[in-house]
Motif scaffolding. Structure first.
Motif, PDB file in Angstrom:
ATOM      1  N   ALA A 458      60.220  19.369  83.986  1.00 54.79           N
ATOM      2  CA  ALA A 458      61.393  20.149  84.375  1.00 54.79           C
ATOM      3  C   ALA A 458      61.047  21.632  84.515  1.00 54.79           C
ATOM      4  CB  ALA A 458      62.511  19.960  83.337  1.00 54.79           C
ATOM      5  N   ARG A 459      60.292  22.163  83.555  1.00 51.77           N
ATOM      6  CA  ARG A 459      59.905  23.579  83.647  1.00 51.77           C
ATOM      7  C   ARG A 459      58.959  23.796  84.810  1.00 51.77           C
ATOM      8  NH1 ARG A 459      59.900  28.420  81.791  1.00 51.77           N
ATOM      9  NH2 ARG A 459      58.024  29.629  81.407  1.00 51.77           N
ATOM     10  N   LEU A 460      58.083  22.850  85.047  1.00 54.65           N
ATOM     11  CA  LEU A 460      57.149  22.956  86.164  1.00 54.65           C
ATOM     12  C   LEU A 460      57.927  23.041  87.482  1.00 54.65           C
ATOM     13  CD1 LEU A 460      54.054  22.921  85.769  1.00 54.65           C
ATOM     14  CD2 LEU A 460      54.052  20.635  86.742  1.00 54.65           C
ATOM     15  N   ARG A 461      58.942  22.188  87.613  1.00 58.93           N
ATOM     16  CA  ARG A 461      59.733  22.193  88.838  1.00 58.93           C
ATOM     17  C   ARG A 461      60.554  23.482  88.955  1.00 58.93           C
ATOM     18  NH1 ARG A 461      60.999  18.333  92.504  1.00 58.93           N
ATOM     19  NH2 ARG A 461      62.884  18.709  93.761  1.00 58.93           N
ATOM     20  N   ALA A 462      60.998  24.025  87.805  1.00 56.63           N
ATOM     21  CA  ALA A 462      61.790  25.249  87.829  1.00 56.63           C
ATOM     22  C   ALA A 462      60.986  26.424  88.377  1.00 56.63           C
ATOM     23  CB  ALA A 462      62.315  25.563  86.428  1.00 56.63           C
ATOM     24  N   VAL A 463      59.746  26.613  87.895  1.00 53.34           N
ATOM     25  CA  VAL A 463      58.928  27.724  88.399  1.00 53.34           C
ATOM     26  C   VAL A 463      58.518  27.463  89.847  1.00 53.34           C
ATOM     27  CG1 VAL A 463      58.105  28.371  86.109  1.00 53.34           C
ATOM     28  CG2 VAL A 463      56.786  26.733  87.464  1.00 53.34           C
ATOM     29  N   ALA A 464      58.335  26.198  90.211  1.00 51.26           N
ATOM     30  CA  ALA A 464      58.000  25.875  91.601  1.00 51.26           C
ATOM     31  C   ALA A 464      59.177  26.203  92.518  1.00 51.26           C
ATOM     32  CB  ALA A 464      57.607  24.405  91.721  1.00 51.26           C
ATOM     33  N   GLU A 465      60.398  25.956  92.052  1.00 47.66           N
ATOM     34  CA  GLU A 465      61.580  26.315  92.839  1.00 47.66           C
ATOM     35  C   GLU A 465      61.693  27.831  92.964  1.00 47.66           C
ATOM     36  OE1 GLU A 465      63.684  24.561  94.471  1.00 47.66           O
ATOM     37  OE2 GLU A 465      63.738  22.515  93.670  1.00 47.66           O
ATOM     38  N   ALA A 466      61.460  28.538  91.850  1.00 45.39           N
ATOM     39  CA  ALA A 466      61.590  29.991  91.872  1.00 45.39           C
ATOM     40  C   ALA A 466      60.579  30.638  92.817  1.00 45.39           C
ATOM     41  CB  ALA A 466      61.427  30.550  90.455  1.00 45.39           C
ATOM     42  N   ALA A 467      59.362  30.116  92.849  1.00 50.39           N
ATOM     43  CA  ALA A 467      58.326  30.679  93.714  1.00 50.39           C
ATOM     44  C   ALA A 467      58.346  30.082  95.115  1.00 50.39           C
ATOM     45  CB  ALA A 467      56.953  30.457  93.074  1.00 50.39           C
ATOM     46  N   GLN A 468      59.353  29.284  95.414  1.00 48.07           N
ATOM     47  CA  GLN A 468      59.508  28.663  96.730  1.00 48.07           C
ATOM     48  C   GLN A 468      58.367  27.701  97.060  1.00 48.07           C
ATOM     49  OE1 GLN A 468      62.506  29.342  98.463  1.00 48.07           O
ATOM     50  NE2 GLN A 468      62.812  30.257  96.430  1.00 48.07           N
TER      51      GLN A 468
END
Length: 567
Positions: A458-468
């Motif tokens: 979940a955290r991995l996907r969150a930073v991936a979403e934030a960095a586009q």
């Protein structure tokens, strides 16, 4: 003025320094070194008992005609000696192998430590294939030194003396022959060793060059094929391989020549002992009041070749010593030598000074910085000052080549300033995302987890979403689990930068140094990235080098190079 030492003295000092370095590599395995040396010496000492038992049996059976039943204890003792020597030999090899393993591990740790000390900017200018040889060919070169040369060196100082003493007790003439012919071996070894070390150093240099050449061409194989340079590069690899072949054959010629000459001296010496004993038994030579017994002659003949055996083994492993010294020279050249002109531009002052935590102290304060990139001939940034407070967003702007990346590298601690001072508040974590983030072969998720191996999906996907990152990863076959090539092969430059940015966000630093994170992005993606960064970095400081007008508007303050700015 201090006098420059002559070349011979300088070479001796260098060799002594390299020997001390080799000795220090195995410092953690001193106990195993002693066990290997003691086992080798005890095995050699049992040679005297073995030869004595065999000679006594020959005398008893062939001369005294004793019944075999009376000889059973001696046969049993001989079998025990043989088993003991076999066990000691195995123990010596095992202990020496553990010493070699410890030395190779220490070499790897030292190489990694020195590479980290050199920093990423220095690594960018090196050939990764050549540095890789430090852990491959050079590691193999020092293995023979610890597993072969060192145990034999101790054995040479003990076993021949024991044999000479035992032989002198039986027949002083044979001992005199051994003492007169024995020094020929080490003298010849010293003469050969000079050429062997130089040849080994040249061979290691050629191996390192070929390894670096081949590894670099493999990395750029796609580009070489695109420009039709495949055949030319094959010819270059063939030339490099021929250089290795020539250097290797030179080392082998020296090894075979030295072994042949040493075997010749040893064979002549044993033949002299046999000739003396034969003439004594025939009555043609009388140097003693009585003719030596058959048992005494067999005892001397059995120990004569064993007297030279440690010396021959030392000669064989002497090339291991030469190779190890050559490896030490290469390690010193690659890690300590470098480019003197380039190193001269990088002083090492105190770069990062922790500041006590104070209520109003900035996270980072830079004062009067003078910066010059590694390898550059002039300073690109002079008299630059900047304070960065918590929660502040700054845009660092300036024309291309003005030194924006250089400033970020200095603030990240990668580049020591030539002047000025950088003070970092105690406990502040700084993260840097450059224009060319290094991506390893593996999945996108694996590359992100370098910042936090225990991060949840979940955290991995969150930073991936934030960095586009998810903007393009969602279209890949396996999403974040899609495998990419080394250095981001298969991704565009903008996609690789976004993965580097996501990796930095996963680290969760207090101060983010971003080098043009919005470059190569379309306006929509850039706007989404800036909006995500505003949410994700709330309460954290951001310094972003950029040419983008939207990024300048996103920032709280615009910092222009060559202007002294205080927040």
């Amino acid at each position: 003025m201090s006098e420059i030492p002559p070349p011979a003295d300088a070479a001796r000092q260098q060799r002594r320094r390299h020997q001390q370095w080799l000795s220090a590599l195995a410092a953690t395995a001193r106990g195993q070194q002693r066990i290997a040396a003691l086992a080798a010496c005890l095995s050699g000492a049992l040679l005297v008992a073995q030869a004595a038992a065999i000679a006594w049996l020959v005398q008893a059976v062939l001369v005294e005609h004793r019944p075999l039943a009376q000889l059973a204890p001696v046969f049993g003792a001989l079998a025990l000696v043989l088993l003991s020597r076999s066990a000691l030999g195995g123990l010596a090899q095992k202990a020496a192998g553990e010493v070699a393993d410890a030395a190779r591990l220490a070499l790897r740790e030292q190489v990694y430590r020195r590479l980290f000390e050199r920093g990423p900017l220095w690594l960018r200018r090196q050939r990764s294939g050549e540095l890789g040889e430090l852990l491959l060919a050079h590691g193999d070169a020092i293995e023979g030194y610890y597993a072969g040369f060192q145990p034999v060196r101790v054995e040479v100082m003990v076993v021949p003396l024991l044999i000479v003493a035992a032989v002198a007790w039986v027949d002083w003439t044979v001992a005199l022959i051994l003492l007169c012919t024995g020094p020929l071996v080490p003298v010849f070894m010293m003469l050969v060793g000079l050429g062997a070390e130089a040849a080994g150093r040249e061979q290691l240099q050629e191996l390192a060059r070929m390894g670096g050449h081949f590894a670099d061409r493999i990395k750029g194989l796609g580009l070489l094929r695109l420009y039709g340079r495949g055949e030319d590069e094959l010819a270059g690899i063939a030339v490099a391989a021929e250089g290795v072949r020539v250097r290797t054959m030179k080392v082998l010629r020296i090894a075979f020549l030295s072994s042949t000459v040493l075997e010749f001296f040893a064979s002549v010496s044993v033949a002299m002992v046999a000739l003396y004993l034969g003439l004594s038994y025939l009555g043609m030579l009388a140097l003693h009041a009585t003719v030596p017994t058959l048992g005494a002659g067999v005892f001397c003949l059995l120990l004569a070749p064993e007297f030279y055996a440690p010396l021959r083994r030392l000669a064989t492993h002497y090339h291991d010593r030469a190779n190890a010294l050559a490896a030490a020279t290469e390690v010193e050249r690659l890690l300590d030598g470098g480019d003197p002109a380039a190193d001269a531009t990088v002083p090492v002052p105190a770069v990062r000074v922790p500041e006590p935590a104070q209520a109003r102290a900035p996270l980072l304060a830079a004062a009067a910085l003078v910066l010059r990139p590694i390898g550059a001939g002039h300073d690109v940034v002079t008299d630059f000052s900047l304070d960065i407070d918590a929660g502040q967003r700054l845009a660092l702007v300036g024309p291309s080549g003005s030194g924006k990346s250089t400033v970020l590298e200095a603030l990240a601690g990668w580049l020591p300033p030539r002047g000025g001072r950088i003070a970092l508040r105690d406990g502040v974590r700084v993260g840097y995302a450059g224009q060319r983030p290094y991506l390893f072969h593996g999945s996108i998720a694996d590359n992100l987890r370098l910042a936090d191996p225990g991060a949840s999906d979940a955290r991995l996907r969150a930073v991936a979403e934030a960095a586009q990152v998810m903007r393009f990863a969602a279209q890949l076959p396996k999403g974040l689990d899609t495998v990419i090539g080394e250095r981001g092969f298969g991704l565009s430059g903008g996609e690789a930068r976004r993965i580097g940015l996501a990796r930095l966000l996963l680290r969760d630093p207090d101060l983010l140094l971003l080098d043009e994170p919005t470059a190569f992005l379309d306006p929509r993606t850039e706007a989404d990235l800036l909006q995500s960064l505003a949410c994700f970095t709330r309460g954290r400081a951001v310094l972003m080098a950029t040419h983008s007008a939207p990024a300048m508007q996103w920032a709280d303050r615009v910092v222009r190079l060559h202007e002294e700015v205080r927040a």
